[in-house]
Structure formats: C-alpha cells, structure tokens
Write an enzyme that holds these catalytic residues in place. Structure first.
Site, short mmCIF file in Angstrom:
data_model
loop_
_atom_site.label_atom_id
_atom_site.label_comp_id
_atom_site.label_asym_id
_atom_site.label_seq_id
_atom_site.Cartn_x
_atom_site.Cartn_y
_atom_site.Cartn_z
N CYS A 147 -18.44 18.28 -9.51
CA CYS A 147 -18.67 16.87 -9.19
C CYS A 147 -18.80 16.63 -7.69
O CYS A 147 -19.18 15.55 -7.27
CB CYS A 147 -17.54 16.02 -9.74
C1 LIG Z 1 -15.48 19.82 -12.70
S1 LIG Z 1 -14.94 21.44 -12.96
C2 LIG Z 1 -14.95 21.53 -14.72
C3 LIG Z 1 -13.69 21.17 -15.36
C4 LIG Z 1 -13.67 21.38 -16.86
N1 LIG Z 1 -14.77 20.71 -17.52
C5 LIG Z 1 -12.36 20.90 -17.48
O1 LIG Z 1 -12.40 19.98 -18.28
O2 LIG Z 1 -11.31 21.46 -17.15
C6 LIG Z 1 -16.33 22.39 -12.50
C7 LIG Z 1 -16.09 23.88 -12.59
O3 LIG Z 1 -17.34 24.55 -12.41
C8 LIG Z 1 -17.06 25.81 -11.83
N2 LIG Z 1 -18.33 26.36 -11.32
C9 LIG Z 1 -19.01 25.97 -10.23
N3 LIG Z 1 -20.15 26.70 -10.10
C10 LIG Z 1 -20.18 27.55 -11.16
C11 LIG Z 1 -21.10 28.53 -11.59
N4 LIG Z 1 -22.21 28.80 -10.90
N5 LIG Z 1 -20.84 29.20 -12.73
C12 LIG Z 1 -19.70 28.94 -13.44
N6 LIG Z 1 -18.79 28.03 -13.07
C13 LIG Z 1 -19.02 27.33 -11.95
C14 LIG Z 1 -16.04 25.44 -10.77
O4 LIG Z 1 -15.31 26.58 -10.34
C15 LIG Z 1 -15.16 24.42 -11.50
O5 LIG Z 1 -14.06 25.03 -12.10
#
Ligand SMILES: C[S@@+](CC[C@H](N)C(=O)[O-])C[C@H]1O[C@@H](n2cnc3c(N)ncnc32)[C@H](O)[C@@H]1O
Length: 393
Positions: A152
């Site tokens: 986000c």
């Molecule tokens: C907003 S959080 C998601 C939280 C999750 N939906 C929950 O309910 O707990 C976004 C996540 O995306 C991960 N992220 C960012 N870029 C990514 C990528 N290229 N591949 C996989 N995960 C990624 C981040 O590390 C972070 O943990």
C-alpha cells in the site's frame, strides 16, 4: 538530487528489500540514534529489574477473535494468496472454508509466520516468494480464488503517494496473476486512499479496465469495527467474478457489529480497545485508532502511531502506543513515562483481530510490520464468506 544538503545513509542494514529509507543529514541521524540509545538503555534497565515499579498487572484479553470468525465447513474452493504478509487475508479465507493452495510473500519473516501458524500450507518465501517470477498459467482451471493485498506504500497517505511511478507498485502483478490463472473470483485489498480522486485514473487504467475484460469488478469500503474488530480501520476491497450470475448473486458483507457507544440496533456492540485487552474500567472506552501500516517510516520502529489524532486517542484511553514490548510480561516491566498501559506485540495483534495462537516471526519491529500491514482477519473472513456464498449457491 538538486539539493546541496548532504544526506547520509543509515548504518542499520535493512531486512526489507522494499524499505524506502528517509533522507537524513548526519545531525538528524544523530538525534534518532541518541533517542534510540536512551530508549534501549531504559528498556534494558527495566527488564533487568532496575526500572520503575510496575503499575499494571499482566492483562488477560477478553476478546477472542475466533468468535468473530467461526470456522465454516470446507467449501472445496482452492485459494491462491499473493503478497500474503503475516496472513490476515489467508486466515480469514481459511476460517471461511477455502482450501489454501499457496502463499507468495517476499519477506522471509512473514513467510515464516505463515509456516509456523499452518505447517501444512504451501508457502513460498523470500526470493521464491517474489510474485514477479511466477507463471500463474499453471493454475488455470484449478483455482477458485486469487486474493492479495498489493503493497500500500505507493498510495498510502503516510507515504509519498507516487502511485504507478513507485517501484513498489505491484498492482500490475496482481492483475497478471488473475488473468493468467483465471480463478472463479478474486479479492484485492488496499488502503482507502486508493479510492480517492487522486488515484481514479490509475485505478481505472491499471486495475478496473484490464480485469473487466474477463471479470465483473466491484469495489467496496469496509470498516474493521463493523465486523467486531476493536479498531478504526477503513480499507478498500475489489471483488471480481468470472461468472456474471455469481456477480449478480454477490452481496457486499453487511456489518455484523455496531460501533462502541452507538444505540442498540439489535447487533452486538464492537468491543473497545480497553475492554478487548482486558484492561480495568476507567469510565470510557473506544476503538483503537488505525494501527500504522507496517514497515513504513523510520526504520525498525516499534511504534504503532499513525497520526496526531491517534496520539490524542491513545492518551485519552491511557494506552501507550510507542516502544511496543515483545511480550505482556515485558510490557508490564517497562513502565511508560506517563504511567499509561504499554502495549505488547500480542496486544497489537489482538487489536488487529488476530487470535493469540497466531504467532508472528522476526524482530519486534518486523512482527509489528506484519500486523500493521494485515487485513484484519475477521474483515477478510466476512469478504471471503460473501464470495463463497455467491460462488456456491
Ligand atoms: C499490505 S501487505 C499484505 C498483507 C496481507 N494481505 C495480510 O492480510 O496480512 C503487502 C505484502 O506484499 C509483500 N510484497 C511486496 N512485494 C512483493 C513481491 N514482489 N512478491 C511477493 N510479496 C511481495 C510485502 O512484503 C508485504 O508483506
């Protein structure tokens, strides 16, 4: 960089590949260093019994988040989870009866949280969890749902709001995953700033238009305390259905609770922060202000404060939201300067709707980051349940 100011990099090695460090001068860094040295020394003194005498007892929470999301029978719909973080959406979908088919998460600690909570799940973490390297076509025809919360930070009010020009923008990856795997439905969550006029054309171009070629796409806004979570947390959720009939059957989840202090309308009242945590009655209560989205701002912060108004609210409810302690015992031992109740990691997790049995991995700031980034599981559950009802009827 046109400025003549000399910024110096932090000496702390980041464990988050997506972290965007603050630009600070040597003097500014020294102020932060001094502050964290002093707070570390105070914490160490307190934990070795040389601090002020504890004021509060170790709290026993009253809220059990599992009560907000009773386990539903398995519905046979496999779910793929992208950007899984510490598993807020994953847990919500699990409780709503979906069959977990795989999680992808780039942070090792967060992937470890998922493995620890659900050893039987297929969890891809670290480089193997990077969604950018995955060919999703292999799941075509096999998947009920793809869900995820792309990072986000590109849209958050707490960040620079660069949207599509932010290298952390992963919405195109979410859209690619859906169009390659073609699930029956998808669910994507994000900060409510994404629904503001500033990002209207971004949302249209990057999310709605490409997905609308194959899906009926709906967008809703949900408030966490409407689902019994003791926190004010507004989020936007996109829901899409491949079948027009399922899209027509779908009803956005209706609030199950009313806000604390509002008139009885037949629904149970959401607990306030103090009641949920099992703190003594001080004559007033209210929901916890929005817990900051994790892993943004100062590196390794253990504060959950998001705004000035949040600070006022915590003060009013006599809760200390900075220097969150690892455990309830450590929070009790490390007395806050103003004598207010110091939060611990399990308390923050509870305020986000995670049950006590869901333990987070990593250093304290990393655990708080996973919690603050999460969809409150009871909110994820409500969405998951509504989608299952539309797909299975
Ligand atoms: C907003 S959080 C998601 C939280 C999750 N939906 C929950 O309910 O707990 C976004 C996540 O995306 C991960 N992220 C960012 N870029 C990514 C990528 N290229 N591949 C996989 N995960 C990624 C981040 O590390 C972070 O943990």
């Amino acid at each position: 960089m046109t400025s003549s100011v000399d910024f110096v990099p932090s000496r702390i090695k980041s464990t988050d590949p997506l972290h965007e460090p603050w630009l600070l001068t040597a003097e500014q860094r020294e102020v932060f260093r001094e502050r964290s040295r002093a707070s570390r020394a105070a914490r160490e003194a307190a934990l070795s019994g040389r601090g002020a005498d504890p004021i509060h007892r170790v709290n026993v929470p009253v809220l059990d988040p599992f009560d907000l999301m009773p386990a539903l029978p398995r519905n046979g719909l496999p779910a793929l989870s992208l950007f899984s973080g510490g598993g807020g959406l994953d847990l919500g979908f699990d409780r709503a009866g979906f069959q977990h088919a795989g999680s992808w998460e780039i942070l090792d600690d967060a992937a470890q949280t998922l493995r620890q909570a659900r050893p039987a799940w297929e969890v891809h973490g670290g480089a193997d969890g990077d969604v950018r390297g995955v060919d999703w076509r292999r799941w075509r025809g096999e998947i009920g749902i793809v869900h995820g919360g792309p990072p986000c930070q590109p849209f958050s009010h707490a960040g620079k709001q660069r949207g599509a020009t932010d290298p952390r923008d992963m919405w195109p990856e979410f859209v690619r995953a859906v169009l390659e795997s073609m699930p029956e439905a998808f669910v994507a969550e994000n900060v409510s700033a994404l629904a503001t006029a500033r990002f209207a054309s971004y949302v249209d171009k990057v999310i709605t238009q490409p997905l609308s070629t194959r899906y009926t796409v709906r967008r809703i806004a949900l408030q966490a305390y409407d689902f019994g979570v003791p926190q004010a947390r507004r989020r936007v959720v996109f829901v899409g259905f491949k079948s027009p009939a399922a899209a027509q059957r779908w009803r956005a989840p209706a609030p199950t609770h009313r806000a604390p202090g509002t008139l009885d309308d037949g629904r149970p009242e959401a607990m306030g922060m103090r009641q949920a945590l099992g703190l003594p009655d001080i004559g007033r209560d209210g929901v916890c202000p929005t817990i900051r989205s994790g892993l943004t701002g100062p590196r390794h912060t253990t504060s959950i404060l998001n705004s000035v108004s949040a600070k006022r609210k915590f003060e009013d409810l006599q809760v200390w939201p900075n220097g969150v302690a690892a455990t309830r015992q450590a929070a009790r031992a490390f007395v806050a300067k103003n004598g207010h109740f110091r939060l611990s990691v399990p308390d923050v997790a509870l305020l986000q709707g995670f049950p006590g049995s869901w333990e987070f991995s990593g250093a304290v700031y990393m655990r708080l980051g996973q919690i603050g980034n999460a969809v409150a599981p009871p909110v994820g559950y409500a969405v998951a349940r509504s989608v299952a009802q539309a797909l299975l009827r």
